[in-house]
Design an enzyme around this catalytic site. Sequence first.
Site, PDB file in Angstrom:
ATOM      1  CG  HIS A  66      -0.221   0.241   1.997  1.00 27.27           C
ATOM      2  ND1 HIS A  66       0.074  -0.956   3.424  1.00 27.27           N
ATOM      3  CD2 HIS A  66       0.172   1.694   3.605  1.00 27.27           C
ATOM      4  CE1 HIS A  66       1.001  -0.593   4.227  1.00 27.27           C
ATOM      5  NE2 HIS A  66       0.949   1.119   4.187  1.00 27.27           N
TER       6      HIS A  66
HETATM    7  C1  UD1 Z   1      -1.607   5.262   6.065  1.00 24.20           C
HETATM    8  C2  UD1 Z   1       0.347   5.526   7.205  1.00 24.20           C
HETATM    9  C3  UD1 Z   1       0.449   5.036   6.663  1.00 24.20           C
HETATM   10  C4  UD1 Z   1       0.533   3.245   6.662  1.00 24.20           C
HETATM   11  C5  UD1 Z   1      -0.677   3.314   6.548  1.00 24.20           C
HETATM   12  C6  UD1 Z   1      -1.412   1.414   6.767  1.00 24.20           C
HETATM   13  C7  UD1 Z   1       0.008   8.537   7.127  1.00 24.20           C
HETATM   14  C8  UD1 Z   1       1.277   9.085   6.047  1.00 24.20           C
HETATM   15  N1  UD1 Z   1       0.236   7.315   6.426  1.00 24.20           N
HETATM   16  O1  UD1 Z   1      -1.327   5.116   4.964  1.00 24.20           O
HETATM   17  O2  UD1 Z   1       2.065   5.013   7.361  1.00 24.20           O
HETATM   18  O3  UD1 Z   1       1.465   2.408   6.731  1.00 24.20           O
HETATM   19  O4  UD1 Z   1      -1.481   3.907   6.178  1.00 24.20           O
HETATM   20  O5  UD1 Z   1      -2.944   1.339   5.955  1.00 24.20           O
HETATM   21  O6  UD1 Z   1      -0.176   8.499   7.917  1.00 24.20           O
HETATM   22  N2  UD1 Z   1      -9.510   5.580   2.798  1.00 24.20           N
HETATM   23  C9  UD1 Z   1     -10.235   4.625   2.522  1.00 24.20           C
HETATM   24  N3  UD1 Z   1     -10.697   3.892   3.902  1.00 24.20           N
HETATM   25  C10 UD1 Z   1     -10.458   4.780   4.642  1.00 24.20           C
HETATM   26  C11 UD1 Z   1      -8.671   5.131   5.643  1.00 24.20           C
HETATM   27  C12 UD1 Z   1      -8.156   5.540   4.247  1.00 24.20           C
HETATM   28  O7  UD1 Z   1     -10.947   4.143   1.152  1.00 24.20           O
HETATM   29  O8  UD1 Z   1     -10.867   4.165   5.999  1.00 24.20           O
HETATM   30  C13 UD1 Z   1      -8.653   5.721   0.975  1.00 24.20           C
HETATM   31  C14 UD1 Z   1      -8.939   6.960   1.052  1.00 24.20           C
HETATM   32  O9  UD1 Z   1      -9.171   7.009   0.421  1.00 24.20           O
HETATM   33  C15 UD1 Z   1      -7.623   7.965   1.887  1.00 24.20           C
HETATM   34  C16 UD1 Z   1      -6.390   6.689   1.115  1.00 24.20           C
HETATM   35  O10 UD1 Z   1      -6.835   5.971   1.457  1.00 24.20           O
HETATM   36  O11 UD1 Z   1      -7.120   8.181   0.879  1.00 24.20           O
HETATM   37  C17 UD1 Z   1      -4.982   6.549   1.707  1.00 24.20           C
HETATM   38  O12 UD1 Z   1      -5.240   6.536   3.263  1.00 24.20           O
HETATM   39  P1  UD1 Z   1      -4.461   7.914   4.606  1.00 24.20           P
HETATM   40  O13 UD1 Z   1      -4.996   7.562   5.453  1.00 24.20           O
HETATM   41  O14 UD1 Z   1      -4.324   9.095   3.590  1.00 24.20           O
HETATM   42  O15 UD1 Z   1      -3.374   6.966   3.684  1.00 24.20           O
HETATM   43  P2  UD1 Z   1      -2.741   5.370   4.007  1.00 24.20           P
HETATM   44  O16 UD1 Z   1      -2.225   5.830   2.701  1.00 24.20           O
HETATM   45  O17 UD1 Z   1      -3.682   4.793   4.480  1.00 24.20           O
END
Ligand code: UD1
Length: 358
Positions: A197
């Site tokens: 991811h």
């Molecule tokens: C975040 C952490 C990363 C961790 C990862 C585990 C940061 C900078 N990154 O990355 O270190 O390894 O979590 O998962 O904090 N989304 C959903 N549902 C959710 C959450 C997110 O659909 O419940 C989607 C959204 O479109 C969002 C994208 O996933 O824009 C990314 O989520 P985000 O929390 O921004 O970063 P991660 O890639 O999950």
Amino acid sequence: MNVFLVAGARPNFMKIAPISRAFDKYDINYAIVHTGQHYDYEMNQIFFDEFNLREPSLHLEVGSGNHGAQTGQIMERFEKVCVSLAPDLIFTVGDVNSTMAAALVGSKLHIPVAHQEAGMRSGDKKMPEEINRIVTDHVSDLLFPISPQDRRNLYNEGIEKEKIFLVGDVMIDNLLYYTNEIKPEHTNEKHILVEIHRPANVDSEKNLTEIIIALSQLSEEYQIIFPLHPRTRKMIDKFNLWKYMHTIDHCDPIGYFEFIKYMKEAGCVITDSDGVQQETSVLNIPCVSIRDTTNIEYTIKYGTNVLVEPNRDSIYAQAIYPFYNKVSDSNFPEQLKQLNDGNAAERIAEVIKQCKKY
Ligand code: UD1
């Protein structure tokens, strides 16, 4: 003493679970503050259900956003809560945006901040987590590294020794705590479990295409189990890569118990997650990490982890290797074994209890 135990994203929940068990045991009064960085059931609530975690006392409901917006919103909302409730200690875990945002708020309000997993460094400042780690460590008052290497990193950055307590890894506490509940099914055919991811892998069309093609090639010989992180799913859509996914068993993100069960039964795990590198090394499962660098050097030095570039041939070659060759077992030195003994969170609780000023 009132502690705010801050969590917001998936990898935080398996860390706060053993800490909250230890706080309960040591009679430390705490409230879970959920930032809302992750909000889907499979990225969030499933872990509260599985670990029987108390429901968050405060929910900041920030949701997704760009780094600046997400971090800023957490800070704005968390600051209000801290000003009105004045906790004695803000306890942060890991390296996500929620970790750094909470630590910054605490330090600016002169509320002591603790950081579990302090000192972990990849040396790659292009990773958002690296920035989060550096900032969090430099504003923290109590730092809890998981390994001697991480403690050395903190010393090298000039952080005062009196603030640093080498306690071990709470994520391994959780793994050992639940180990008996996660029974492998002992199927004859070994599969490959995949968890990818990181933006460096999935936000790049070239890298993600190489990875998915490697998995597709591997799926001709092995069952591939690939729970899709929302970011990964979005990018497979964007880069039009579903055409390579027909023979891969993909699904929505899965809970901890199911994931660890698949891990225990895997012939090999392909990942870019830090936590998975740690867990596979402790469980003696061959791990192929699609990363330039690792934050957890011991997994390479003494564990079962290898680094590989996002290149289809390299991934394929490293992933099939353990199916044909005996891979050496993890061989941790005594000190690391002790640090991974399942009692790291209790050592944290003891430190907090002893710090009278908190
Ligand atoms: C975040 C952490 C990363 C961790 C990862 C585990 C940061 C900078 N990154 O990355 O270190 O390894 O979590 O998962 O904090 N989304 C959903 N549902 C959710 C959450 C997110 O659909 O419940 C989607 C959204 O479109 C969002 C994208 O996933 O824009 C990314 O989520 P985000 O929390 O921004 O970063 P991660 O890639 O999950």
